[in-house]
Design an enzyme around this catalytic site. Structure first.
Site, PDB file in Angstrom:
ATOM      1  N   CYS A   6     -82.944  15.212 -10.843  1.00 50.15           N
ATOM      2  CA  CYS A   6     -81.748  15.498 -11.641  1.00 50.15           C
ATOM      3  C   CYS A   6     -82.125  16.250 -12.918  1.00 50.15           C
ATOM      4  CB  CYS A   6     -81.002  14.212 -11.979  1.00 50.15           C
ATOM      5  SG  CYS A   6     -80.024  13.547 -10.602  1.00 50.15           S
ATOM      6  N   HIS A  45     -76.740  13.743  -6.720  1.00 48.96           N
ATOM      7  CA  HIS A  45     -77.775  12.716  -6.589  1.00 48.96           C
ATOM      8  C   HIS A  45     -77.431  11.801  -5.416  1.00 48.96           C
ATOM      9  CE1 HIS A  45     -81.057  10.025  -7.842  1.00 48.96           C
ATOM     10  NE2 HIS A  45     -80.276   9.113  -7.276  1.00 48.96           N
ATOM     11  N   ASN A  85     -88.618  12.460   3.850  1.00 56.01           N
ATOM     12  CA  ASN A  85     -89.120  11.095   3.890  1.00 56.01           C
ATOM     13  C   ASN A  85     -88.042  10.186   3.329  1.00 56.01           C
ATOM     14  OD1 ASN A  85     -91.746  11.934   4.779  1.00 56.01           O
ATOM     15  ND2 ASN A  85     -92.220  12.536   2.682  1.00 56.01           N
ATOM     16  N   HIS A  98     -84.301  15.062  -0.715  1.00 56.41           N
ATOM     17  CA  HIS A  98     -84.899  16.402  -0.708  1.00 56.41           C
ATOM     18  C   HIS A  98     -85.536  16.665   0.644  1.00 56.41           C
ATOM     19  CE1 HIS A  98     -87.916  13.537  -2.150  1.00 56.41           C
ATOM     20  NE2 HIS A  98     -88.812  14.280  -1.528  1.00 56.41           N
ATOM     21  N   HIS A 100     -88.554  18.904   2.384  1.00 55.45           N
ATOM     22  CA  HIS A 100     -89.757  19.733   2.222  1.00 55.45           C
ATOM     23  C   HIS A 100     -89.644  20.887   3.226  1.00 55.45           C
ATOM     24  CE1 HIS A 100     -92.156  16.558   0.048  1.00 55.45           C
ATOM     25  NE2 HIS A 100     -91.267  15.782   0.652  1.00 55.45           N
TER      26      HIS A 100
HETATM   27  P1  5GP Z   1     -91.580  12.709  -1.342  1.00 52.37           P
HETATM   28  O1  5GP Z   1     -92.932  12.050  -1.512  1.00 52.37           O
HETATM   29  O2  5GP Z   1     -90.526  11.905  -2.075  1.00 52.37           O
HETATM   30  O3  5GP Z   1     -91.207  13.046   0.058  1.00 52.37           O
HETATM   31  O4  5GP Z   1     -91.691  14.112  -2.067  1.00 52.37           O
HETATM   32  C1  5GP Z   1     -91.677  14.254  -3.457  1.00 52.37           C
HETATM   33  C2  5GP Z   1     -92.331  15.570  -3.770  1.00 52.37           C
HETATM   34  O5  5GP Z   1     -91.986  15.914  -5.106  1.00 52.37           O
HETATM   35  C3  5GP Z   1     -93.859  15.533  -3.714  1.00 52.37           C
HETATM   36  O6  5GP Z   1     -94.326  16.478  -2.750  1.00 52.37           O
HETATM   37  C4  5GP Z   1     -94.292  15.885  -5.131  1.00 52.37           C
HETATM   38  O7  5GP Z   1     -95.418  16.730  -5.165  1.00 52.37           O
HETATM   39  C5  5GP Z   1     -93.075  16.564  -5.707  1.00 52.37           C
HETATM   40  N1  5GP Z   1     -92.889  16.405  -7.139  1.00 52.37           N
HETATM   41  C6  5GP Z   1     -92.961  15.237  -7.843  1.00 52.37           C
HETATM   42  N2  5GP Z   1     -92.719  15.474  -9.140  1.00 52.37           N
HETATM   43  C7  5GP Z   1     -92.464  16.811  -9.256  1.00 52.37           C
HETATM   44  C8  5GP Z   1     -92.149  17.650 -10.366  1.00 52.37           C
HETATM   45  O8  5GP Z   1     -92.041  17.228 -11.517  1.00 52.37           O
HETATM   46  N3  5GP Z   1     -91.957  18.957 -10.099  1.00 52.37           N
HETATM   47  C9  5GP Z   1     -92.082  19.478  -8.851  1.00 52.37           C
HETATM   48  N4  5GP Z   1     -91.883  20.799  -8.708  1.00 52.37           N
HETATM   49  N5  5GP Z   1     -92.370  18.707  -7.779  1.00 52.37           N
HETATM   50  C10 5GP Z   1     -92.564  17.395  -7.982  1.00 52.37           C
HETATM   51 ZN    ZN Z   2     -81.316  12.631  -9.009  1.00 52.97          ZN
END
Ligand code: 5GP
Ligand code: ZN
Length: 104
Positions: A6, A45, A85, A98, A100
């Site tokens: 957010c 969100h 995930n 989100h 990827h």
């Molecule tokens: P998840 O583990 O929830 O599937 O993915 C979260 C992703 O967010 C991770 O790949 C991590 O590298 C990325 N991430 C976490 N904090 C930040 C941030 O402050 N900026 C950016 N650009 N990516 C972030």
């Molecule tokens: Zn959020």
């Protein structure tokens, strides 16, 4: 709410944006796991894929209709993967939905 995505969406935390529209943003993952690795994030969100409901059907359609455009902009339209995930044990670390988008 103390949500890092957010804050990125509102601009109080910087990010490398690659695409934005009225419903979603896409920015480079800070810790890329592939040569191209962006996160596609709805402005709304929503905590995770498990929190998606029928009310989000239009938004989900928009996300999937936009993924090929973002992939094309990044030059990976012929070969890419999309991952979400949902839940900590499945690898979710940021609890704002989100996707990827990664190159091979
Ligand atoms: P998840 O583990 O929830 O599937 O993915 C979260 C992703 O967010 C991770 O790949 C991590 O590298 C990325 N991430 C976490 N904090 C930040 C941030 O402050 N900026 C950016 N650009 N990516 C972030
Ligand atoms: Zn959020």
């Amino acid at each position: 709410m103390n949500c890092i995505f957010c804050k990125i969406i509102e601009g109080s935390i910087p990010s490398a944006m690659v695409y934005q529209d009225d419903k979603l943003v896409a920015f480079n993952d800070i810790n890329p796991a592939a040569p191209v690795h962006v996160l596609i994030v709805p402005r709304e969100h929503i905590a995770s894929a498990a929190a998606v409901t029928d009310a989000h059907a239009g938004l989900m359609g928009h996300i999937w209709a936009t993924i090929p455009k973002i992939a094309a902009k990044l030059g990976i339209q012929d070969n890419f993967r999309v991952i979400t995930n949902s839940g900590g044990e499945a690898g979710q670390t940021v609890f704002h939905l989100h996707f990827h988008l990664q190159s091979p």
